[in-house]
Motif scaffolding. Structure first.
Motif, PDB file in Angstrom:
ATOM      1  N   LEU A 103      14.318  -1.577   2.032  1.00  0.00           N
ATOM      2  CA  LEU A 103      13.395  -0.971   1.068  1.00  0.00           C
ATOM      3  C   LEU A 103      12.262  -0.244   1.791  1.00  0.00           C
ATOM      4  O   LEU A 103      11.850   0.852   1.376  1.00  0.00           O
ATOM      5  N   ALA A 104      11.737  -0.848   2.862  1.00  0.00           N
ATOM      6  CA  ALA A 104      10.672  -0.188   3.628  1.00  0.00           C
ATOM      7  C   ALA A 104      11.175   1.128   4.214  1.00  0.00           C
ATOM      8  O   ALA A 104      10.459   2.137   4.210  1.00  0.00           O
ATOM      9  N   ASP A 105      12.400   1.110   4.721  1.00  0.00           N
ATOM     10  CA  ASP A 105      12.974   2.332   5.262  1.00  0.00           C
ATOM     11  C   ASP A 105      13.139   3.383   4.167  1.00  0.00           C
ATOM     12  O   ASP A 105      12.823   4.566   4.374  1.00  0.00           O
ATOM     13  N   ASP A 106      13.602   2.970   2.980  1.00  0.00           N
ATOM     14  CA  ASP A 106      13.756   3.906   1.863  1.00  0.00           C
ATOM     15  C   ASP A 106      12.410   4.494   1.448  1.00  0.00           C
ATOM     16  O   ASP A 106      12.307   5.698   1.149  1.00  0.00           O
ATOM     17  N   LEU A 107      11.385   3.668   1.419  1.00  0.00           N
ATOM     18  CA  LEU A 107      10.054   4.157   1.049  1.00  0.00           C
ATOM     19  C   LEU A 107       9.524   5.129   2.102  1.00  0.00           C
ATOM     20  O   LEU A 107       8.915   6.154   1.761  1.00  0.00           O
TER      21      LEU A 107
ATOM     22  N   ALA B 191      10.299  12.797   2.723  1.00  0.00           N
ATOM     23  CA  ALA B 191      10.975  13.787   1.896  1.00  0.00           C
ATOM     24  C   ALA B 191      10.006  14.517   0.965  1.00  0.00           C
ATOM     25  O   ALA B 191      10.250  15.670   0.587  1.00  0.00           O
ATOM     26  N   GLN B 192       8.918  13.852   0.597  1.00  0.00           N
ATOM     27  CA  GLN B 192       7.923  14.445  -0.301  1.00  0.00           C
ATOM     28  C   GLN B 192       6.739  15.042   0.460  1.00  0.00           C
ATOM     29  O   GLN B 192       5.742  15.434  -0.144  1.00  0.00           O
ATOM     30  N   ALA B 193       6.851  15.104   1.790  1.00  0.00           N
ATOM     31  CA  ALA B 193       5.715  15.526   2.619  1.00  0.00           C
ATOM     32  C   ALA B 193       5.123  16.885   2.234  1.00  0.00           C
ATOM     33  O   ALA B 193       3.898  17.023   2.165  1.00  0.00           O
TER      34      ALA B 193
ATOM     35  N   ALA C  43       0.835  -1.208   0.000  1.00  0.00           N
ATOM     36  CA  ALA C  43       0.000   0.000   0.000  1.00  0.00           C
ATOM     37  C   ALA C  43       0.866   1.254   0.000  1.00  0.00           C
ATOM     38  O   ALA C  43       0.561   2.241  -0.688  1.00  0.00           O
ATOM     39  N   LEU C  44       1.948   1.242   0.775  1.00  0.00           N
ATOM     40  CA  LEU C  44       2.865   2.374   0.791  1.00  0.00           C
ATOM     41  C   LEU C  44       3.513   2.563  -0.573  1.00  0.00           C
ATOM     42  O   LEU C  44       3.572   3.690  -1.094  1.00  0.00           O
ATOM     43  N   HIS C  45       3.977   1.471  -1.158  1.00  0.00           N
ATOM     44  CA  HIS C  45       4.602   1.558  -2.481  1.00  0.00           C
ATOM     45  C   HIS C  45       3.589   2.076  -3.509  1.00  0.00           C
ATOM     46  O   HIS C  45       3.907   2.951  -4.332  1.00  0.00           O
ATOM     47  N   GLY C  46       2.374   1.559  -3.461  1.00  0.00           N
ATOM     48  CA  GLY C  46       1.354   1.992  -4.418  1.00  0.00           C
ATOM     49  C   GLY C  46       1.019   3.467  -4.282  1.00  0.00           C
ATOM     50  O   GLY C  46       0.823   4.165  -5.291  1.00  0.00           O
ATOM     51  N   TYR C  47       0.955   3.947  -3.044  1.00  0.00           N
ATOM     52  CA  TYR C  47       0.669   5.369  -2.824  1.00  0.00           C
ATOM     53  C   TYR C  47       1.765   6.230  -3.455  1.00  0.00           C
ATOM     54  O   TYR C  47       1.478   7.213  -4.166  1.00  0.00           O
ATOM     55  N   LEU C  48       3.022   5.868  -3.215  1.00  0.00           N
ATOM     56  CA  LEU C  48       4.120   6.657  -3.748  1.00  0.00           C
ATOM     57  C   LEU C  48       4.247   6.518  -5.258  1.00  0.00           C
ATOM     58  O   LEU C  48       4.509   7.503  -5.963  1.00  0.00           O
ATOM     59  N   ALA C  49       4.047   5.309  -5.773  1.00  0.00           N
ATOM     60  CA  ALA C  49       4.187   5.088  -7.210  1.00  0.00           C
ATOM     61  C   ALA C  49       3.199   5.931  -8.003  1.00  0.00           C
ATOM     62  O   ALA C  49       3.482   6.319  -9.155  1.00  0.00           O
ATOM     63  N   ALA C  50       2.052   6.238  -7.422  1.00  0.00           N
ATOM     64  CA  ALA C  50       1.048   7.046  -8.114  1.00  0.00           C
ATOM     65  C   ALA C  50       1.329   8.542  -8.030  1.00  0.00           C
ATOM     66  O   ALA C  50       0.646   9.336  -8.695  1.00  0.00           O
ATOM     67  N   ARG C  51       2.370   8.933  -7.247  1.00  0.00           N
ATOM     68  CA  ARG C  51       2.526  10.358  -6.974  1.00  0.00           C
ATOM     69  C   ARG C  51       3.935  10.897  -7.187  1.00  0.00           C
ATOM     70  O   ARG C  51       4.116  12.127  -7.232  1.00  0.00           O
TER      71      ARG C  51
END
Length: 405
Positions: free
Chosen positions: A202-206, A212-214, A146-154
């Motif tokens: 990877l979870a930490d990087d995400l 960073a994009q907040a 879910a975290l990856h999907g949220y970021l991948a869309a934005r």
């Protein structure tokens, strides 16, 4: 002795609670000394209704899976595609709490309250426990994908540390993560495998990318979407940390596991405090300020609870009401000995009452109450040595034999 404390006993009402506190808390925590008793949940429900109607509270959070709780929050908001009541009760609670009639009544009342109200006035529900049961921990798949999907869309694809396919490959079958045998045998845990170690990075990087994009993401998205993305990040990193600890063969393993669970709870509570004010409901042991203790697997464990961690951060903006009780006769808990705190409170005439914990501790100081010994492993009496570390005591004289579920 009952007459000595009778004058500080008050009715359990929102206004009386607020009068006892030095400041208006962002997190008002109501503990319970045992799980599964709807009598205690009925009291919680009544207090929450008063807090909503008289004090402007809009959120309640309970000791239940934070990811599962999203289904209940969607249901009470009548969100598009939200589960119906039965599905919300089945999917939205962990630890068997969805079987409770009192929890169902809470969910029903919150949905009815929200009907026709504008979004800022609607009630919110949240779980603040991790996706953890006593004998197992969930796969990190749901939160991580879910975290990856949220970021991948934005965000730009080249900012992502991996693809969704790479995550899926590293996660493998969920049954590898949820093996209940891993709780007692660290060799059965995958938490320190090469794949799990890569997933933690990877979870930490995400999570770092999300932070960073907040400025852009928080401004562009509805607040709920942003809050959920942060929940996904906390849960993914927390679960992977927990699984790594499950694979630890050292003697400190169980102590670290219970501490990590409360750390996840505390992180969720601090995030919810941003909404403020929030009613928190959980076991006393997760909300108290003193160190929590228990025996598990034959070993004594000590750790700081979620309440202790949050109190260290929020100070007077965290308040804790510890619930004590007289009897749970259907569980073998009979009339408390008269030289215990519960026994002294049992002599009061009220079926339920609220007491200033510090004034109670002062009143009982010379009496030096003995610790109560519980014949039932699921019930934890008050510790008289730490009475004054609570803000108030809610006393329930008798819990009838109507256990939830």
């Amino acid at each position: 002795m009952a007459t000595d404390i009778q004058h500080i006993a008050r009715t359990v009402e929102a206004a009386a609670v607020m009068e006892l506190l030095p400041a208006r808390p962002r997190l008002l925590a109501l503990g319970e000394p045992t799980h599964g008793e709807d009598t205690l949940l009925d009291l919680r429900n009544a207090l929450f209704r008063q807090l909503v109607e008289e004090e402007g509270y809009r959120t309640i959070t309970i000791e239940s899976d934070c990811m599962a709780g999203l289904a209940v929050d969607d249901h009470i908001a009548s969100a598009a595609g939200a589960p119906d009541e039965d599905e919300a009760m089945e999917r939205g609670f962990s630890h068997g709490f969805g079987a409770s009639a009192a929890n169902r009544e809470l969910v029903r009342w919150m949905r009815e309250y929200n009907d026709g109200r504008p979004a800022p006035e609607r009630l919110r529900f949240a779980g603040f426990d991790g996706p953890l049961e006593i004998t197992a921990a969930a796969s990190p798949r749901q939160a991580l994908t879910a975290l990856h999907g949220y970021l991948a869309a934005r965000v730009d694809a080249d900012l992502l540390p991996c693809t969704a396919q790479a995550l899926d490959r590293l996660l493998g079958a969920d049954a590898r993560w949820t093996d209940p045998g891993a709780m007692w045998d660290p060799a059965r845990s995958v938490g320190r495998s090469a794949g799990a170690a890569e997933l933690r990075l990877l979870a930490d990087d995400l999570a770092v990318l999300l932070d960073a994009q907040a400025p852009r993401l928080a401004a562009a998205d509805p607040r709920d979407d942003w809050d959920r993305a942060r929940l996904y990040a906390r849960t993914a990193t927390g679960l992977l940390r927990y699984h790594a600890c499950m694979a630890d063969p050292s003697p400190s393993r169980m102590t670290r596991l219970v501490a990590l669970r409360d750390r996840m709870m505390a992180d969720n509570l601090l995030a919810l405090a941003e909404r403020g004010p929030v009613l928190v409901h959980a076991h006393n042991r997760h909300l108290q300020r003193e160190k929590s203790t228990m025996r598990m697997g034959g070993r004594p464990l000590e750790w700081w609870s979620a309440g202790a961690l949050v109190s260290a951060r929020l100070g007077e903006e965290y308040a804790f009401l510890a619930t004590a009780l007289g009897t749970i006769r259907h569980q073998g808990v009979d009339t408390p000995p008269p030289d215990t705190v519960e026994g002294l409170l049992y002599a009061l005439p009220e079926a339920e009452c609220l007491l200033d914990a510090r004034r109670l501790a002062t009143a009982l100081h010379e009496r030096r109450p003995a610790p109560r010994v519980s014949p039932y492993h699921g019930y934890f009496p008050l510790d008289p040595a730490h009475l004054a570390e609570n803000d108030a005591i809610v006393f329930v004289r008798d819990v009838p034999g109507t256990a939830a579920g």
